[in-house]
Design an enzyme around this catalytic site. Structure first.
Site, PDB file in Angstrom:
ATOM      1  N   GLN A   1       0.832  -1.206   0.000  1.00 12.18           N
ATOM      2  CA  GLN A   1       0.000   0.000   0.000  1.00 12.18           C
ATOM      3  C   GLN A   1       0.874   1.268   0.000  1.00 12.18           C
ATOM      4  OE1 GLN A   1      -2.096   0.675   3.736  1.00 12.18           O
ATOM      5  NE2 GLN A   1      -3.970   1.103   2.625  1.00 12.18           N
TER       6      GLN A   1
ATOM      7  N   SER B   1       2.751   0.885   6.193  1.00 10.81           N
ATOM      8  CA  SER B   1       1.592   0.169   6.700  1.00 10.81           C
ATOM      9  C   SER B   1       2.004  -1.286   6.679  1.00 10.81           C
ATOM     10  CB  SER B   1       0.364   0.378   5.803  1.00 10.81           C
ATOM     11  OG  SER B   1       0.517  -0.354   4.597  1.00 10.81           O
ATOM     12  N   THR B   2       1.212  -2.134   7.321  1.00  6.74           N
ATOM     13  CA  THR B   2       1.552  -3.559   7.272  1.00  6.74           C
ATOM     14  C   THR B   2       0.672  -4.235   6.225  1.00  6.74           C
ATOM     15  OG1 THR B   2       2.360  -3.365   9.513  1.00  6.74           O
ATOM     16  CG2 THR B   2       1.957  -5.585   8.767  1.00  6.74           C
ATOM     17  N   HIS B   3       0.390  -3.503   5.156  1.00  8.56           N
ATOM     18  CA  HIS B   3      -0.477  -4.015   4.104  1.00  8.56           C
ATOM     19  C   HIS B   3       0.345  -4.412   2.881  1.00  8.56           C
ATOM     20  CE1 HIS B   3      -3.209  -1.143   6.450  1.00  8.56           C
ATOM     21  NE2 HIS B   3      -3.223  -2.336   6.999  1.00  8.56           N
ATOM     22  N   VAL B   4       1.069  -5.508   3.053  1.00  8.21           N
ATOM     23  CA  VAL B   4       1.890  -6.076   2.000  1.00  8.21           C
ATOM     24  C   VAL B   4       1.089  -7.221   1.385  1.00  8.21           C
ATOM     25  CG1 VAL B   4       4.077  -7.195   1.470  1.00  8.21           C
ATOM     26  CG2 VAL B   4       3.963  -5.500   3.290  1.00  8.21           C
TER      27      VAL B   4
END
Lengths: 181, 587
Positions: B346, B514-517
């Site tokens: 993201q 963000s930790t949206h990998v």
């Protein structure tokens, strides 16, 4: 076995010290006439006394005690840093430390082999005599090392030591928290 | 190696997806379910002791320990990867509940056209507008198909928000750009922090459409369909990087664990570090026979199973399949293989750091209390005259300012990062600064992918996952325009000074984004272009299902958890209602 090492500080330099004892009573050694010759010996876990004085002096230029309020000295930042370096963080217990160690652009993060303990030990060697300089000379010295890993750790740890929960050894008497309300 | 008694179902990973699947199968079937979680036990009632910024937010107590396993990174396939020696740009969780324990709980849905990105873009702008090395493809499921599962997810979490589109009818106060929803949010929006109210008014004065963040931090007491009751949020400001001590934030230990613990057919085994999925010889009819793991005492164990769910987060899902030799590794040079392709992260950054004359009471807030704005998300604005595709959400939240992490952000004019002047400004602005953050879409590219690193190993001696990842012009230009728009809003909010995001250059592993990998085991409609089908079922092994963000073929602007949970529900339905009765490939 080595003898325990202490940081000896006088109450006057600190403007007063809170002392906790096991009977749950807190007493304040204030920096008044009566206590002016009193000093505290705080046991060190990582630094020797010389290193502690250098680190304390440098932290005091990063977060000075001045008209806008108390700083690193009153918060006991050096005690905080000493405790952190003595603990698992200082020895990189939680960092990936397998080799090979390669140089890489800054955006790949710190790639060095040296642990925070080693970075401090080495960095403080470069500050020999720092605590004897006047404030302007001290600032000029720190400006010269501003881009180093050592300085970035020192700056970060000074902020941590100012504002952490006092149980970690910094932010004594919650002076940091009181600064920002 | 010790072989344990066969379980009907083994689930690798005890986070949101693994525990949701365990709850569903535990409640709806008689199957014996074993969840393998490599981290420690966690429970909501223990979090009261843990509100320590240094230990949790700075030293990252709840995250995966990089000393044991990390990933390596390079910017392109010619480069040499180096390990991320500490996690920073994303923070994978560990322990029961996973990253779902320490999230913020922002829960927007993805836009309908996000699921058909390739066809919709082609239709509207022509295929030539997609970047040259793009790897964008449709999901194979549509928003309409997913809508009922979104609704179930929102009821599970008790989301607090305001609908903007009820079955096609626009509703004042909600997000006018959202896809249709079949019902209103279960609970009304959370309280609005002062900074977010300024954002709302500033954005409205410019003609935009701000709306309350859909929040998993409850605005009022709520009992979900499983009978789980949770109290309202008290705005203590300890969401991100902490577990919620009262369970007002929906987290696996407050929403799923109490249900699972009552089911005799579900076991959660902690400290189980899975190393391989064991499968029959490769081929189109291959089957997974179980998994091997190292237990908490260091012994290697084989756990046979009839069905295996891989629910260990994006990166580890991909890595475990690579280590186990299931599926063909993606090779961008040869244009072959699918496993590891379409890595996205993201596009998240503080577009405007705004300074104000008045205090903002920043100590009060929750991870998801604030305002969002979708006027510049997806294709909600016309791109015909622009040099990029897609966009992102703008958000103004008050997540609770913690003193160590937040001290020292001062206007650029101050010009120093230490010393008296900086300290004075730091004190002055500590409660007078707010960030407007952009969360943008990340298109998939042929050159952004994952494979096994040839050099670096984890604590067991297994190869680390290697990320080949960098931004392209599309993201850089998108970030530029969105920054410009954000700064205009910050000015309209009455900011006296604004620090502007300097722009995306190379992917920077030091800056938390963000930790949206996402990506790596992407879903799709054919084995040639995807790893799993739209139920997460592996094309080469019908008894293996993959859950989570690793299924996303492209990266969303909206935070992914609601979509991930909705897809997990959809898989749970397919398994409980169809697969269990007649095992085999699901249509």
């Amino acid at each position: 076995m080595r003898r325990r090492r202490f940081l000896t500080i006088s109450c006057t330099t600190l403007g007063g010290v809170l002392v906790y004892s096991l009977d749950r009573k807190v007493s304040l050694l204030s920096a008044n006439e009566k206590n002016k010759d009193k000093s505290l010996r705080i046991p060190l876990r990582f630094f020797d006394e010389g290193e502690a004085l250098l680190a304390a002096a440098a932290a005091s230029r990063i977060f000075p005690s001045d008209v806008s309020g108390p700083g690193a000295k009153e918060a006991g930042v050096v005690i905080y840093i000493d405790r952190q370096l003595a603990g698992p963080y200082g020895s990189d217990r939680y960092r990936y430390t397998q080799g090979p160690f390669e140089d890489a652009p800054a955006e790949f993060g710190y790639q060095g082999k040296a642990t925070p303990r080693e970075i401090y030990r080495e960095g403080l060697k470069g500050l020999t005599g720092f605590d004897q300089l006047n404030a302007e000379e001290q600032d000029a010295t720190l400006e010269r090392i501003e881009a180093s890993v050592f300085f970035s750790l020192l700056r970060q740890h000074t902020i941590e030591g100012m504002f952490c929960d006092p149980m970690h050894g910094g932010n004594a008497d919650m002076v940091g928290w009181q600064l920002i309300g | 190696m010790k072989t344990l008694r066969k379980a009907d179902v083994v689930i690798v990973g005890g986070g949101w997806t693994g525990l949701l699947m365990a709850k569903e199968l535990g409640a709806r079937t008689a199957l014996s379910v074993v969840v393998l979680e490599r981290g420690v036990p966690r429970s909501t009632d223990k979090y009261a002791d843990d509100m320590d910024e240094l230990d949790y937010a700075i030293r990252l107590r709840m995250m995966q320990d990089a000393a044991q396993e990390t990933v390596t990174l390079r910017h392109d396939a010619r480069g040499r990867a180096v390990p991320l020696r500490r996690y920073a740009s994303f923070l994978p969780g560990s322990g029961v509940g996973g990253a779902g324990e320490h999230w913020n709980g922002q829960c927007p849905r993805n836009l309908p056209d996000f699921f058909e990105l390739y066809s919709r873009t082609k239709e509207k702008y022509g295929v030539n507008r997609l970047p040259e090395d793009h790897a964008v493809q449709d999901w194979g499921i549509t928003y309409d198909e997913l809508e009922p599962y979104y609704t179930r997810t929102e009821r599970l979490l008790g989301l607090s928000g305001k609908a903007g589109n009820l079955r096609g009818q626009k509703v004042e106060g909600g997000n006018p750009f959202e896809g249709w929803r079949s019902e209103e949010y279960p609970t009304p929006p959370t309280k609005l922090p002062y900074f977010s109210a300024l954002f709302r008014d500033g954005a409205k004065s410019l003609g935009y459409h701000p709306y309350p963040v859909p929040a998993a931090t409850l605005s009022q007491a709520y009992t979900n369909p499983d009978g789980i009751s949770r109290p309202p949020c008290v705005y203590c400001g300890y969401c991100e990087r902490f577990g919620c001590m009262i369970g007002a934030k929906a987290q696996p230990t407050s929403v799923l664990l109490p249900v699972i613990e009552k089911k005799k057919n579900v076991t959660i085994r902690k400290g189980a570090w899975v190393r391989r999925l064991v499968h029959d010889a490769a081929g189109s009819e291959s089957r997974v026979r179980g998994v091997t793991y190292v237990d908490a005492t260091g012994n290697e164990v084989f756990q046979p199973a009839e069905i295996v769910f891989l629910a260990s987060w994006t990166l580890n899902n991909t890595r475990l399949l690579l280590l186990s030799g299931i599926g063909e590794p993606y090779n961008p040079g040869a244009g072959k293989g699918t496993l590891g392709r379409n890595l996205t992260h993201q596009v998240s950054f503080a577009a405007a750091t705004a300074f104000f004359a008045k205090p903002l009471n920043r100590f009060m807030g929750s991870g998801a209390s604030g305002m969002l704005l979708s006027d510049f998300d997806g294709d909600n604005f016309d791109h015909s005259q622009l040099s990029f595709l897609r966009g992102g959400l703008l958000e103004a939240r008050n997540t609770g300012a913690h003193p160590i992490g937040e001290f020292g952000e001062v206007p650029h004019r101050v010009g120093s990062r230490w010393g008296s002047t900086w300290k004075k400004a730091g004190i002055e602005y500590f409660d007078r600064v707010g960030r407007i953050v952009v969360s943008g879409e990340h298109l998939a590219y042929k050159g952004n992918y994952m494979d096994l690193d040839p050099t670096y190993k984890d604590r067991c001696g297994d190869a680390l996952l290697r990320l080949t990842l960098n931004w392209r012009e599309n993201e850089r230009r998108m970030a530029e325009l969105l920054t410009e728009k954000t700064v205009e809003i910050a000015r309209a909010m009455g900011a006296t000074e604004v620090n502007t995001f300097p722009g995306l250059r190379n992917y920077d592993s030091r800056r938390y984004q963000s930790t949206h990998v996402q990506g790596g085991t992407i879903l799709g409609t054919s084995p040639e272009s995807s790893v799993v089908n739209t139920h997460g079922q592996h094309w080469q092994a019908a008894n293996l299902f993959v859950l989570g963000g690793s299924l996303f073929p492209t990266g969303g602007g909206a935070n992914p958890t609601p979509t991930i949970l909705a897809m997990t529900y959809r898989t749970a339905d397919a398994v409980a209602e169809r697969y269990v009765k007649r095992p085999g490939p699901l249509a």
